[in-house]
Design an enzyme around this catalytic site. Structure first.
Site, PDB file in Angstrom:
ATOM      1  CB  SER A   1      35.181  44.772  44.853  1.00 44.23           C
ATOM      2  OG  SER A   1      35.118  43.400  44.517  1.00 44.23           O
TER       3      SER A   1
ATOM      4  CG  HIS B   1      30.602  45.019  45.323  1.00 41.15           C
ATOM      5  ND1 HIS B   1      29.330  45.389  44.958  1.00 41.15           N
ATOM      6  CD2 HIS B   1      31.061  44.212  44.332  1.00 41.15           C
ATOM      7  CE1 HIS B   1      29.025  44.836  43.792  1.00 41.15           C
ATOM      8  NE2 HIS B   1      30.061  44.109  43.395  1.00 41.15           N
TER       9      HIS B   1
ATOM     10  CG  ASP C   1      32.191  40.837  42.893  1.00 37.44           C
ATOM     11  OD1 ASP C   1      31.111  41.347  42.545  1.00 37.44           O
ATOM     12  OD2 ASP C   1      33.268  41.455  42.872  1.00 37.44           O
TER      13      ASP C   1
ATOM     14  CG  MET D   1      31.998  35.640  40.520  1.00 37.40           C
ATOM     15  SD  MET D   1      33.554  36.039  39.669  1.00 37.40           S
ATOM     16  CE  MET D   1      33.793  37.733  40.238  1.00 37.40           C
TER      17      MET D   1
ATOM     18  CG  HIS E   1      27.639  41.735  41.697  1.00 39.06           C
ATOM     19  ND1 HIS E   1      28.686  42.229  40.939  1.00 39.06           N
ATOM     20  CD2 HIS E   1      26.679  41.381  40.805  1.00 39.06           C
ATOM     21  CE1 HIS E   1      28.381  42.167  39.673  1.00 39.06           C
ATOM     22  NE2 HIS E   1      27.164  41.651  39.560  1.00 39.06           N
TER      23      HIS E   1
ATOM     24  CG  MET F   1      28.492  38.546  38.795  1.00 43.63           C
ATOM     25  SD  MET F   1      30.169  39.092  38.440  1.00 43.63           S
ATOM     26  CE  MET F   1      30.726  39.451  40.120  1.00 43.63           C
TER      27      MET F   1
ATOM     28  CG  MET G   1      28.176  44.583  35.364  1.00 45.34           C
ATOM     29  SD  MET G   1      29.050  44.483  36.954  1.00 45.34           S
ATOM     30  CE  MET G   1      30.634  43.799  36.461  1.00 45.34           C
TER      31      MET G   1
ATOM     32  CG  ASP H   1      31.702  45.993  39.989  1.00 40.16           C
ATOM     33  OD1 ASP H   1      32.926  46.210  40.029  1.00 40.16           O
ATOM     34  OD2 ASP H   1      31.191  44.921  40.373  1.00 40.16           O
TER      35      ASP H   1
ATOM     36  N   GLY I   1      37.879  47.844  43.475  1.00 34.85           N
ATOM     37  CA  GLY I   1      38.603  46.705  44.007  1.00 34.85           C
ATOM     38  C   GLY I   1      40.093  46.936  44.033  1.00 34.85           C
TER      39      GLY I   1
END
Length: 221
Positions: A8, A31, A33, A35, A64, A66, A135, A173, A195
């Site tokens: 990540s 990966h 993220d 957000m 991903h 979020m 998660m 994750d 990560g």
């Protein structure tokens, strides 16, 4: 199935992102993220950065989301050159329709489940998804402690996938390290997001190998 490792970049140095992407060249995917400061408290990066990541790495990019309203935004991220898009059960309005739309665009569709959410409600639509993300921390921040109470949920999901003869992957994750990798692999997860365990290591490539090896010996499908 063989274990796949997805570092990540939430734990990478954003000022040296291309360098840190090269440091994980031995991984199976990267990966990313995304957000939005609404669905989760944190705010990370958007479409221009994701598009640039796709341009500078040879790894498949696993986004991903979020974010609120993935029904609207997931197809936009799918246009950027990513390999897969993950969206949350708690945010999406029409998960099957969105999964089919992503597939029509040539992108894998993945569904994420937060710690307080059960996997049983998605059993009937498992065949629509390439991967389910369990998660093992609350989404929104890196470096959180691994929640081992999510393993029974992961095993129930793996048993359902196996019983139905599906090829759906299970991604985990949150708090994944060489120590926790065997735990999630034994529960049936085959795609591990890591990560801090990768980017805080002196040698990210070695850390990836350690996580993969630790998980592979314990994996149970």
């Amino acid at each position: 199935m063989s274990i796949q490792i997805a570092p990540s970049i939430l734990s990478a140095d954003f000022a040296n992102l291309e360098r840190d992407l090269k440091a994980i060249a031995d991984a199976d995917m990267v990966h990313v993220d995304v957000m939005d400061h609404h669905f989760v408290p944190n705010l990370t990066l958007g479409e221009p950065v994701v598009e640039r990541i796709c341009q500078v790495t040879d790894l498949p990019v696993d986004v991903h989301l979020m974010i609120e309203d993935p029904d609207r935004w997931a197809p936009e991220f799918a246009k950027l050159g990513v390999a897969s898009v993950t969206f949350h059960t708690g945010a999406v309005h029409a998960p099957v329709r969105l999964a089919r739309q992503l597939h029509d665009m040539g992108v894998k569709a993945c569904l994420a489940v937060r710690p307080a959410e059960s996997v049983e409600p998605i059993f009937d639509i498992l065949d629509e998804f390439d991967m389910i993300l369990v998660m093992t921390v609350e989404p929104g921040f890196g470096g959180q402690k691994f929640l081992d109470n999510q393993m029974p949920k992961t095993r129930r999901l793996r048993d359902q996938i196996t019983a139905r003869g599906l090829k759906t992957h299970i991604q985990v994750d949150g708090g994944v390290s060489p120590t926790t990798a065997p735990i999630v692999a034994e529960a049936g997860a085959d795609v591990l997001v890591a990560g801090s365990a990768v980017y805080d290591a002196d040698d990210p490539a070695k850390a990836i190998d350690q996580i993969r090896q630790a998980a592979q010996v314990s994996y149970k499908d």
